[in-house]
Design an enzyme around this catalytic site. Sequence first.
Site, mmCIF file in Angstrom:
data_model
loop_
_atom_site.group_PDB
_atom_site.id
_atom_site.type_symbol
_atom_site.label_atom_id
_atom_site.label_comp_id
_atom_site.label_asym_id
_atom_site.label_seq_id
_atom_site.Cartn_x
_atom_site.Cartn_y
_atom_site.Cartn_z
ATOM 1 N N LYS A 68 6.481 -2.116 1.948
ATOM 2 C CA LYS A 68 5.303 -1.525 2.596
ATOM 3 C C LYS A 68 4.097 -2.453 2.419
ATOM 4 O O LYS A 68 3.237 -2.232 1.569
ATOM 5 C CB LYS A 68 5.042 -0.134 2.002
ATOM 6 N N ARG A 79 -8.406 -20.849 -1.847
ATOM 7 C CA ARG A 79 -7.299 -20.482 -0.961
ATOM 8 C C ARG A 79 -6.131 -21.440 -1.152
ATOM 9 O O ARG A 79 -6.326 -22.654 -1.083
ATOM 10 C CB ARG A 79 -7.773 -20.515 0.505
ATOM 11 N N TYR A 85 0.828 -1.204 0.000
ATOM 12 C CA TYR A 85 0.000 0.000 0.000
ATOM 13 C C TYR A 85 0.861 1.252 0.000
ATOM 14 O O TYR A 85 2.078 1.189 0.195
ATOM 15 C CB TYR A 85 -0.968 -0.013 1.192
ATOM 16 N N LEU A 88 10.967 1.005 7.318
ATOM 17 C CA LEU A 88 10.399 1.494 6.067
ATOM 18 C C LEU A 88 11.190 2.727 5.624
ATOM 19 O O LEU A 88 11.532 3.573 6.452
ATOM 20 C CB LEU A 88 8.923 1.864 6.249
ATOM 21 N N GLU A 124 11.697 2.117 14.539
ATOM 22 C CA GLU A 124 10.844 3.210 14.046
ATOM 23 C C GLU A 124 9.557 3.228 14.851
ATOM 24 O O GLU A 124 9.355 2.388 15.733
ATOM 25 C CB GLU A 124 10.563 3.023 12.547
HETATM 26 N N1 PMP Z 1 7.575 3.594 9.094
HETATM 27 C C1 PMP Z 1 6.440 2.872 9.088
HETATM 28 C C2 PMP Z 1 6.428 1.545 9.778
HETATM 29 C C3 PMP Z 1 5.287 3.345 8.442
HETATM 30 O O1 PMP Z 1 4.166 2.622 8.447
HETATM 31 C C4 PMP Z 1 5.322 4.629 7.834
HETATM 32 C C5 PMP Z 1 4.112 5.222 7.176
HETATM 33 N N2 PMP Z 1 3.429 4.362 6.381
HETATM 34 C C6 PMP Z 1 6.527 5.350 7.864
HETATM 35 C C7 PMP Z 1 7.626 4.803 8.496
HETATM 36 C C8 PMP Z 1 6.641 6.713 7.221
HETATM 37 O O2 PMP Z 1 6.684 6.606 5.835
HETATM 38 P P1 PMP Z 1 6.183 7.808 4.900
HETATM 39 O O3 PMP Z 1 6.958 9.010 5.306
HETATM 40 O O4 PMP Z 1 6.504 7.359 3.536
HETATM 41 O O5 PMP Z 1 4.718 7.976 5.171
#
Ligand code: PMP
Length: 286
Positions: free
Chosen positions: A150, A101, A33, A206, A182
Amino acid sequence: MSRIVYVNGEYLPEEEAKVSVFDRGFLFADGVYEVTSVLGGKLIDFEGHKIRLQRSLNELDMPAPEAMDDLLEIHRELVTKNEIEDGLVYLQITRGAPSDRDFAFPGPDVKPTLVLFTQNKPGLATAPLAKVGIKVISVEDIRWGRRDIKTVQLLYPSMGKMMAKKAGADDAWMIEDGFVTEGTSNNAYIVKGNKIITRALSNDILHGITRAAVLRFAREAQMEVEERNFTIEEAKEADEAFITSASMFVMPVVSVDGVTLGDGTPGNVAPRLREIYLDESLKTAI
Ligand code: PMP
């Protein structure tokens, strides 16, 4: 007026939009996503999100939907149809819906599912929370090892958010081997002696689109940036802390595990970066 959503080539009122019960996003969290923010009716950092989306697909060997080249147009159409001034566009691609499935990936006859919808957030850029900052707690990071992709496997981040709420905080920072990875849905930073410290990119986090922009703007403004691991103890002793994400932009953190940072206000660096980020991003919004 019903919200208009996009499903596999059609714009439909949300009540009429349907996805199969055999969809692999539903059964296996086999989907990726993106969330793109909208300010003043325009998309922030669309190109960055599109590039990361393609990377997520590549890493998972997931076919791109036919409409991959029309994503900008679809985003814009949804923003217009739903009269979004400030808000978000959520996009999800799954490996589609086979007839039954099965753990094995389906063959090329099964087309990926593409869904987009908008979320209306009036005043997104002027959120009062940014003036006071948020509180975070730390939780163990027990997610899988490819957090750079993601995917829609967001159960543990949801649980982390609930642990934070239960503790009277706003969000959780995740800890692995003693170091902060994070936030549940954002990248994490501390500021020590005007130096901005954040974990370096790897499969452990991410690769935030907002992170990339904020670090670029920080360096352009001659602010010192250090990409390295930091511990939660170091965070508790920091002058400031903040998070970044597409929906929160730059959001100050004023408390870590109940320890107040500095004088308990957002400080200097995070509010300044928020302002720069919003100003600069609006200039290139499309
Ligand atoms: N880390 C994680 C685990 C996230 O889910 C997100 C947002 N989706 C981010 C960092 C930040 O990413 P972005 O700046 O691209 O929204």
